[in-house]
Write a protein that holds these residues in place. Structure first.
Motif, PDB file in Angstrom:
ATOM      1  N   VAL A 195     -13.500   2.951  -6.438  1.00  0.00           N
ATOM      2  CA  VAL A 195     -14.263   2.821  -5.187  1.00  0.00           C
ATOM      3  C   VAL A 195     -15.568   3.615  -5.279  1.00  0.00           C
ATOM      4  CG1 VAL A 195     -14.258   3.352  -2.720  1.00  0.00           C
ATOM      5  CG2 VAL A 195     -12.224   2.373  -3.787  1.00  0.00           C
ATOM      6  N   LEU A 243      -7.908   4.585  -8.174  1.00  0.00           N
ATOM      7  CA  LEU A 243      -8.514   3.742  -7.148  1.00  0.00           C
ATOM      8  C   LEU A 243      -9.720   4.428  -6.527  1.00  0.00           C
ATOM      9  CD1 LEU A 243      -8.438   1.179  -5.424  1.00  0.00           C
ATOM     10  CD2 LEU A 243      -6.867   2.370  -3.873  1.00  0.00           C
ATOM     11  N   GLY A 244      -9.608   5.736  -6.296  1.00  0.00           N
ATOM     12  CA  GLY A 244     -10.730   6.475  -5.738  1.00  0.00           C
ATOM     13  C   GLY A 244     -11.943   6.450  -6.651  1.00  0.00           C
ATOM     14  N   TRP A 249       0.826  -1.204   0.000  1.00  0.00           N
ATOM     15  CA  TRP A 249       0.000   0.000   0.000  1.00  0.00           C
ATOM     16  C   TRP A 249       0.862   1.256   0.000  1.00  0.00           C
ATOM     17  CZ3 TRP A 249      -4.253   2.226  -1.172  1.00  0.00           C
ATOM     18  CH2 TRP A 249      -4.575   3.456  -0.609  1.00  0.00           C
ATOM     19  N   VAL A 251     -18.076   1.646  -7.263  1.00  0.00           N
ATOM     20  CA  VAL A 251     -18.660   0.562  -6.464  1.00  0.00           C
ATOM     21  C   VAL A 251     -19.699   1.108  -5.488  1.00  0.00           C
ATOM     22  CG1 VAL A 251     -18.166  -1.246  -4.786  1.00  0.00           C
ATOM     23  CG2 VAL A 251     -16.608  -0.872  -6.705  1.00  0.00           C
ATOM     24  N   LEU A 252     -19.366   2.217  -4.818  1.00  0.00           N
ATOM     25  CA  LEU A 252     -20.299   2.800  -3.850  1.00  0.00           C
ATOM     26  C   LEU A 252     -21.567   3.306  -4.534  1.00  0.00           C
ATOM     27  CD1 LEU A 252     -17.847   4.787  -1.535  1.00  0.00           C
ATOM     28  CD2 LEU A 252     -18.929   2.576  -1.100  1.00  0.00           C
TER      29      LEU A 252
END
Length: 305
Positions: A51, A47-48, A34, A54-55
């Motif tokens: 995410v 990546l943000g 990480w 997905v949210l």
């Protein structure tokens, strides 16, 4: 007697600590990975966005009160406003609601393609590289046949043969996405099968199936994961292309490529109908590319520590 009495207790202490030590080692490796990933601002941005996708897909019913499939011709082609944040389409459906629920369709395609492509490509490439000879020739010639056609054209052919529908689109995309994974796994296997530890395992009587599944595939997995992540942008664009041509998700299911296709007739007078799903496709594709580049640096054993 004392030694005999204490030996089992020592043994039980060691066995109880082993899972804890393995977990601690895995946690340390994850933390180190990480930290390397966090050195890439663009990777963090990608990546943000993933995410966020997905949210949004999970919380879609909470983000909008509109049903993405209900038509209201009285609200046809309404421009963006406080009522309809991204306007409405030619059937009066809320574009924002269709974008949000379309994220579920995109994630569904990504998940199924990943589940199908990664194991198939990994196994075919590992078997070709380990066994060599005629097995390698047959598997790699089949792989070359698939690689000789552009992925979108080949997916279009398979989708046309299988018929329209999201399941058939996933199968068509998967049939065109596994060859690069197989090539990569084969190259990794060719360098691994001559390693000393493979020779030692073979001398201990391990079968080829055990060597491939227990020793070769786990080592090839990080490279394949990176390749799958980088290929997701192509998968999303291919899925959108099939949807645009009417061979992907079928109406009234919201799908970004189909939204662009149905709205292209109104793009001059009502550009929001095409711009919104087009921007969504571009952002998600870019996100997977950025995250894949950073992930490649993290999982590359030859990278900087």
């Amino acid at each position: 007697m004392t030694t005999l009495d204490t030996a089992p207790s020592r043994l039980s202490w060691l066995t109880s600590e082993a899972p804890s030590g393995a977990f601690q080692s895995a946690a340390q490796q994850f933390y180190a990975g990480w930290r390397r990933f966090a050195r890439h601002p663009l990777g963090l941005l990608g990546l943000g966005l993933i995410v966020l996708l997905v949210l949004v897909a999970i919380a879609a019913p909470l983000l909008t009160s509109y049903d993405p499939t209900i038509q209201d011709m009285g609200e046809r082609l309404t421009p963006p406003s406080a009522t309809h944040w991204l306007g409405t389409d030619e059937f009066g459906r809320d574009v924002f609601a269709r974008i949000v629920f379309g994220a579920r369709t995109t994630l569904y395609i990504i998940a199924l393609v990943t589940v199908l492509v990664a194991p198939i490509g990994l196994l075919i490439g590992a078997c070709a590289g380990y066994f060599g000879g005629w097995t390698d020739e047959v598997l790699m010639r089949i792989t070359d046949i698939f690689l000789s056609f552009p992925s979108l054209v080949l997916a279009l052919g398979f989708a046309a043969a299988l018929g329209p529908g999201i399941t058939n689109a996933v199968i068509a995309i998967s049939l065109t996405a596994w060859p690069p994974m197989a090539r990569l796994a084969r190259a990794e296997t060719l360098s691994l099968k001559r390693a000393d530890f493979i020779a030692a395992v073979r001398l201990q009587g391990a079968t080829p199936a055990r060597i491939i599944t227990r020793h070769i595939l786990p080592i090839c997995l990080p490279s394949v994961i990176v390749r799958v992540t980088l290929n997701m942008a192509g998968v999303i664009l291919t899925a959108a292309g099939l949807g645009f041509l009417g061979l992907g998700a079928q109406p009234p299911l919201p799908e970004w490529g189909a939204m662009v296709s149905s709205g292209r007739e109104f793009m001059l007078d009502s550009p929001w109908v095409v711009a919104s799903p087009g921007i969504a496709i571009a952002l998600v594709s870019l996100a997977f590319n950025l995250a894949g580049d950073a992930l490649r640096d993290v999982l590359d054993p030859r990278g900087d520590s």
